[in-house]
Design a protein around this motif. Structure first.
Motif, mmCIF file in Angstrom:
data_model
loop_
_atom_site.group_PDB
_atom_site.id
_atom_site.type_symbol
_atom_site.label_atom_id
_atom_site.label_comp_id
_atom_site.label_asym_id
_atom_site.label_seq_id
_atom_site.Cartn_x
_atom_site.Cartn_y
_atom_site.Cartn_z
ATOM 1 N N SER A 140 0.822 -1.213 0.000
ATOM 2 C CA SER A 140 0.000 0.000 0.000
ATOM 3 C C SER A 140 0.855 1.261 0.000
ATOM 4 C CB SER A 140 -0.946 0.002 1.205
ATOM 5 O OG SER A 140 -0.218 0.029 2.426
ATOM 6 N N THR A 141 1.887 1.318 0.850
ATOM 7 C CA THR A 141 2.700 2.527 0.910
ATOM 8 C C THR A 141 3.604 2.656 -0.313
ATOM 9 O OG1 THR A 141 4.206 1.290 2.357
ATOM 10 C CG2 THR A 141 2.652 2.787 3.410
ATOM 11 N N GLY A 142 4.022 1.530 -0.897
ATOM 12 C CA GLY A 142 4.769 1.587 -2.146
ATOM 13 C C GLY A 142 3.909 2.085 -3.285
ATOM 14 N N TYR A 143 2.658 1.658 -3.286
ATOM 15 C CA TYR A 143 1.696 2.150 -4.283
ATOM 16 C C TYR A 143 1.482 3.653 -4.094
ATOM 17 C CZ TYR A 143 -2.887 3.096 -6.327
ATOM 18 O OH TYR A 143 -3.933 3.655 -7.033
ATOM 19 N N ALA A 144 1.321 4.101 -2.855
ATOM 20 C CA ALA A 144 1.105 5.526 -2.592
ATOM 21 C C ALA A 144 2.278 6.353 -3.110
ATOM 22 C CB ALA A 144 0.900 5.756 -1.096
ATOM 23 N N ALA A 145 3.499 5.829 -2.959
ATOM 24 C CA ALA A 145 4.682 6.567 -3.404
ATOM 25 C C ALA A 145 4.675 6.797 -4.911
ATOM 26 C CB ALA A 145 5.950 5.825 -2.998
ATOM 27 N N LEU A 146 4.066 5.882 -5.671
ATOM 28 C CA LEU A 146 3.954 6.081 -7.118
ATOM 29 C C LEU A 146 3.150 7.332 -7.442
ATOM 30 C CD1 LEU A 146 3.232 2.463 -8.447
ATOM 31 C CD2 LEU A 146 5.418 3.674 -8.391
ATOM 32 N N HIS A 147 2.324 7.762 -6.503
ATOM 33 C CA HIS A 147 1.481 8.941 -6.685
ATOM 34 C C HIS A 147 1.999 10.134 -5.878
ATOM 35 C CE1 HIS A 147 -1.641 6.759 -8.929
ATOM 36 N NE2 HIS A 147 -1.341 5.742 -8.135
ATOM 37 N N ASN A 148 3.280 10.087 -5.499
ATOM 38 C CA ASN A 148 3.898 11.176 -4.734
ATOM 39 C C ASN A 148 3.136 11.468 -3.446
ATOM 40 O OD1 ASN A 148 6.042 11.596 -6.534
ATOM 41 N ND2 ASN A 148 4.760 12.879 -7.841
ATOM 42 N N CYS A 149 2.757 10.414 -2.783
ATOM 43 C CA CYS A 149 2.072 10.504 -1.490
ATOM 44 C C CYS A 149 2.975 9.861 -0.444
ATOM 45 C CB CYS A 149 0.729 9.785 -1.562
ATOM 46 S SG CYS A 149 -0.151 9.660 0.014
ATOM 47 N N ILE A 150 3.247 10.577 0.639
ATOM 48 C CA ILE A 150 4.073 10.055 1.729
ATOM 49 C C ILE A 150 3.245 9.042 2.519
ATOM 50 C CG2 ILE A 150 5.331 10.630 3.832
ATOM 51 C CD1 ILE A 150 5.775 13.423 2.657
ATOM 52 N N GLY A 151 3.787 7.835 2.667
ATOM 53 C CA GLY A 151 3.050 6.782 3.348
ATOM 54 C C GLY A 151 3.710 6.337 4.639
ATOM 55 N N PHE A 152 2.875 5.889 5.572
ATOM 56 C CA PHE A 152 3.362 5.355 6.848
ATOM 57 C C PHE A 152 2.633 4.061 7.163
ATOM 58 C CE2 PHE A 152 4.406 9.813 7.197
ATOM 59 C CZ PHE A 152 5.657 9.801 7.792
ATOM 60 N N MET A 153 3.408 3.097 7.626
ATOM 61 C CA MET A 153 2.840 1.841 8.086
ATOM 62 C C MET A 153 3.227 1.666 9.556
ATOM 63 S SD MET A 153 3.063 -1.816 6.092
ATOM 64 C CE MET A 153 2.541 -1.073 4.547
ATOM 65 N N PRO A 154 2.428 2.209 10.491
ATOM 66 C CA PRO A 154 2.698 1.952 11.906
ATOM 67 C C PRO A 154 2.376 0.499 12.231
ATOM 68 C CG PRO A 154 0.690 3.245 11.653
ATOM 69 C CD PRO A 154 1.277 3.083 10.291
ATOM 70 N N GLU A 155 3.293 -0.157 12.900
ATOM 71 C CA GLU A 155 3.125 -1.577 13.244
ATOM 72 C C GLU A 155 3.244 -1.720 14.755
ATOM 73 O OE1 GLU A 155 3.372 -4.643 11.190
ATOM 74 O OE2 GLU A 155 3.853 -3.860 9.196
#
Length: 579
Positions: free
Chosen positions: A268-283
């Motif tokens: 999901s966050t790798g996909y978001a990066a394709l759209h120049n969106c900063i992603g976070f995956m809190p675990e």
């Protein structure tokens, strides 16, 4: 008995709704909400508050629609209008792995608290997917055997048994199609996908995976690493939920050092990066109590809202500049490798790893001694370098027959043009040489890797209605990284183009013997080419079959489209009539 259970369930749901308490809170923080309870809760909030709207999106594999909660202080819920007003968009995704449900419950409470307390920021709109993997959420049980609560929870796989956090490029599920439609309608600047970790034991309640800094656009990466991540670490620590980088150990335990997590496009966050969106995956950490994990997730989202509110103008300008930069970017990394020569240190709070005889096997087993906490510096390798890059063409041309490719490009906001007439086009075409295919399926696919390509200039007939994709748009990363077959998560890797890997025509040896002899007699260049190749290749010289094949492949009879990647690279669109 069934009637009694139904009455009990309805009574419980009614209490949760009318008291505005979540099932998590009503269970003394030991249970996670069921899907029906989640939707009943948000439906009640939607009716009560005019700063919230519950949207119904596309379908999921289980037959239920994907929903989106939108929180907007000015009571406007049209994405385009809000973008024109300069609002930032924070997009929160929950339940992609429903066995990791903290985000589901924390976001329910956070939504209520923002609405009841009239705390919604004026410059920020919050979009929430209450439960993404509805399929897995409905399949409740105790499948995460190592996890400390809740009482029961959903399953990782969806109705097709797909891990939806591997489905953002191949898009085998309706869930992914519906999610991408929502994501691209709202075009968020910041994305959160809530998870629970597994693995080694340590003192932290929460770990964090930001978008891998080296593969994110430099403008966005600079802000993320220089401002956003330090802010989150500082605020989470002061709130009692100190963060650590995601514990991806080099060896058996964290003391051996940890590496950064390279979330490619399938995530999901790798996909978001394709759209120049900063992603976070809190675990959150699976071994910590469920209530602490929920509260940690709640606190993380609170701090994210605060910093996006504070930096809204800067975040918007960074996104605008990144989109502009990517529109003119010429070189695109396709694959990455960890740089083991660049290392930093992190002060890590863990528990001593020890060994003792197993009660099961009698052999030595690993355990972490919680009576022996430590804090020490550990090595962190978190710098990735491009392993393969490609220069973009002016445009790609795609036969309309590859319908799924076209559908996904459109879904992701890529502008497409079409040929108005059947046209012979001079294009750079990839010819597939060797490649490797996984021995076992991964997420329903026998993925390809180790691709060897040659590029040849060919005059290829493309037909009226075929698509031309100009590589001059903010979505360039999506275009190039999906269409270039060498990419680790490209459409080719995920088997979109497998039909081109097999021949449809060939020859009978005993008939072609005479044809081949005639070709060698009449074509001196072909005859010399064969002799030169035989001199270099003893295996060819000693094989009659191989020589026939060589002659066939270098003759007018060879199948021109076999092993030819069907997407052409164009250096010019001059003379093409497009609409």
């Amino acid at each position: 008995m069934k009637v009694l259970l139904l009455v009990t369930f309805l009574t419980f749901s009614a209490i949760a709704v009318y008291a505005q308490k979540t099932p998590y809170e009503l269970s003394n923080k030991t249970e996670t909400a069921t899907y029906s309870q989640v939707m009943s809760y948000y439906t009640a909030l939607d009716k009560k508050y005019d700063q919230m709207k519950l949207f119904t999106g596309g379908q999921t594999d289980i037959g239920e629609p994907l929903h989106l909660v939108v929180l907007s202080r000015n009571k406007i819920f049209d994405a385009a209008t809000l973008k024109k007003q300069g609002k930032r968009i924070l997009f929160i995704n929950n339940g992609i792995h429903p066995g990791e449900p903290e985000g589901i419950d924390a976001t329910m409470m956070l939504t209520r608290d923002l609405l009841e307390g009239n705390k919604l920021p004026d410059n920020l709109v919050i979009c929430i997917v209450p439960v993404y993997n509805i399929d897995g959420c409905l399949n409740r049980g105790l499948s995460r055997v190592n996890q400390n609560g809740p009482v029961s929870y959903g399953f990782r796989g969806n109705y097709q048994n797909l891990d939806l956090n591997r489905d953002f490029i191949k898009t085998d599920s309706k869930n992914s199609l519906s999610f991408q439609a929502l994501f691209n309608a709202w075009k968020p600047e910041i994305f959160i996908d809530n998870h629970t970790s597994n693995g080694s034991d340590y003192q932290y309640i929460m770990t964090l995976i930001p978008t891998q800094k080296d593969k994110l656009n430099p403008i966005l990466s600079g802000y993320m690493t220089g401002t956003l991540v330090p802010y989150l670490y500082d605020k989470m620590k002061s709130s009692g939920f100190e963060l650590t980088p995601y514990v991806n150990s080099v060896g058996e335990t964290p003391e051996s050092g940890i590496t950064g997590f390279l979330e490619t496009q399938r995530y999901s966050t790798g996909y978001a990066a394709l759209h120049n969106c900063i992603g976070f995956m809190p675990e959150t950490h699976m071994l910590k109590s469920f209530d602490k994990r929920v509260q940690g997730t709640y606190t993380f989202m609170e701090h994210m809202i605060a910093v996006v509110k504070r930096d809204a103008a800067l975040i918007g300008e960074n996104k605008r500049r990144a989109d502009e930069q990517v529109s003119t970017q010429t070189t695109f990394p396709l694959n990455w490798k960890l740089d083991r020569n660049t290392v930093t240190e992190f002060s890590f709070k863990g528990f001593e790893a020890k060994h003792k005889p197993s009660d099961v096997s009698g052999l030595q087993r690993l355990y972490y001694d919680r009576n022996s906490p430590f804090e020490r510096k550990i090595k962190v390798w978190d710098h990735f370098e491009p392993a393969l890059s490609v220069e973009k063409p002016l445009a790609y041309v795609i036969p309309q027959s590859w319908e799924k490719v076209i559908r996904l490009l459109k879904l992701n906001g890529i502008a497409l043009k079409r040929l108005t007439a059947t046209t012979a086009i001079d294009a750079d075409m990839y010819l597939v040489g060797d490649y490797k295919t996984a021995a076992r399926p991964f997420e329903g696919h026998y993925t390809h890797n180790g691709l060897q390509l040659t590029t040849t200039k060919q005059r290829v007939t493309f037909y009226k209605g075929d698509y031309v994709v100009m590589v001059n748009q903010p979505g360039n990363r999506y275009i190039v990284e999906c269409l270039e077959p060498q990419g680790g998560d490209s459409y080719f890797t995920w088997n979109f183009f497998d039909p081109i890997l097999g021949r449809k025509e060939h020859y009978s040896d005993y008939v072609f013997e005479d044809v081949a002899a005639a070709l060698l007699k009449s074509d001196a260049a072909l005859r010399q080419k064969l002799e030169d190749e035989k001199a270099k290749n003893p295996a060819l010289a000693n094989s009659a079959d191989a020589q026939l094949e060589f002659i066939y492949q270098n003759s007018v009879y060879s199948e021109k489209t076999a092993m030819r990647y069907p997407v052409g690279r164009l250096a010019s669109v001059a003379g093409l009539n497009l609409y």
